[in-house]
Write an enzyme that holds these catalytic residues in place. Structure first.
Site, PDB file in Angstrom:
ATOM      1  N   SER A  35       0.273   7.832  -5.849  1.00 47.37           N
ATOM      2  CA  SER A  35       1.419   7.847  -6.794  1.00 47.37           C
ATOM      3  C   SER A  35       1.790   6.359  -7.120  1.00 47.37           C
ATOM      4  CB  SER A  35       2.678   8.747  -6.053  1.00 47.37           C
ATOM      5  OG  SER A  35       3.844   8.411  -7.257  1.00 47.37           O
ATOM      6  N   TYR A  94       8.389   8.959   0.478  1.00 51.47           N
ATOM      7  CA  TYR A  94       7.216   9.392  -0.287  1.00 51.47           C
ATOM      8  C   TYR A  94       6.536   8.224  -0.713  1.00 51.47           C
ATOM      9  CZ  TYR A  94       4.856  11.328  -4.328  1.00 51.47           C
ATOM     10  OH  TYR A  94       3.950  11.921  -5.156  1.00 51.47           O
ATOM     11  N   LYS A 134       2.807   6.776   0.246  1.00 51.39           N
ATOM     12  CA  LYS A 134       1.558   6.693  -0.750  1.00 51.39           C
ATOM     13  C   LYS A 134       1.105   5.255  -0.662  1.00 51.39           C
ATOM     14  CE  LYS A 134       1.598  10.880  -2.652  1.00 51.39           C
ATOM     15  NZ  LYS A 134       0.430  11.695  -2.147  1.00 51.39           N
TER      16      LYS A 134
END
Length: 250
Positions: A139, A152, A156
């Site tokens: 991402s 998150y 990533k």
């Protein structure tokens, strides 16, 4: 230019919806034998039905990718069903966005460790096939500050670094490893589809940050995954490719 994966065996984790589903269907349309896994039974059955329409071998199985034993079992079953593994696409995400124990546990357990465990399980099988490709779905959150989704984003970022390390360590085995970092991707039932209903200001602000003027589509990520898995990308390894309509530029 058409890319063929005829007689190739492709495994896509988290393959029942969104980017995973689009990726699995793209490989099937290109002639590959495809296996997918997911937790949701209904979406998994629907995706399996769509795979059948393309012919070839197909396989679908329920799997909680946060559980190491289930990952090992799934990869072994996928290999047996397809007759080998040439390409592994690690797509699943726990979407653990919050900066608390629960958010970090989801992100580490699925976004990172499921990719690590699936890679370890598939590695000897890809090596047995004479080499192949591993592709992680990352991402853009992992490539810049991510105030809304710190867990998150951090995980990533770790996945992008792991991509480089794998690319170096697996080159001698003729296994290329790359990552795709999507921007904001919208599809029915996905995060941005939910934000459009529940947090319209965030949705609109994010849309305005994308120079291309729209959210991305899962199929646009699938096309880049296909390219990276193909012989057209035979000299590309250890890289993270941003696919975001210029979202990183603003």
């Amino acid at each position: 230019m058409n890319i063929s994966f005829k007689n190739k065996n492709v495994v896509v984790t988290g393959g029942s919806r969104g980017i995973g589903r689009a990726t699995a269907l793209a490989f099937a349309a290109a002639g590959a034998n495809v296996s997918i896994c997911a937790r949701g039974a209904d979406a998994l059955r629907e995706a399996e039905r769509e795979l059948k329409a393309h012919g070839g071998k197909h396989h679908a199985a329920a799997c909680d990718l946060g559980e190491g034993a289930q990952v090992q079992r799934y990869i072994a079953e996928a290999c047996a069903a397809l007759g080998g593994i040439d390409v592994l696409v690690n797509n699943a995400s726990g979407f653990g966005s919050s900066d608390d124990e629960a958010g970090w546990a989801k992100s580490v357990g699925v976004d990172l460790m499921a990719s690590v465990r699936a890679s370890h399980a598939a590695l000897p099988l890809i090596e047995r096939a004479g080499g192949g490709s591993i592709i992680h779905i990352g991402s853009i959150a992992g490539l810049r500050a991510s105030a809304r989704t710190p867990a998150y984003g951090a995980v990533k970022a770790a996945l992008a670094q792991y991509t480089m390390s794998q690319g170096l360590s697996l080159a001698a085995k003729k296994i290329r490893v790359n990552s795709v970092a999507p921007g904001s991707i919208e599809f029915p039932g996905g995060v941005w589809d939910q934000r459009k209903r529940d947090n319209r200001k965030l949705y609109d602000d994010t849309m305005q940050s994308i120079p291309w003027g729209r959210m991305g589509r899962p199929e646009e990520i699938a096309s880049v995954v296909q390219f990276l898995a193909s012989d057209l990308a035979s000299w590309i390894t250890g890289q993270t490719i941003v696919v975001a309509g210029g979202q990183m530029l603003s």
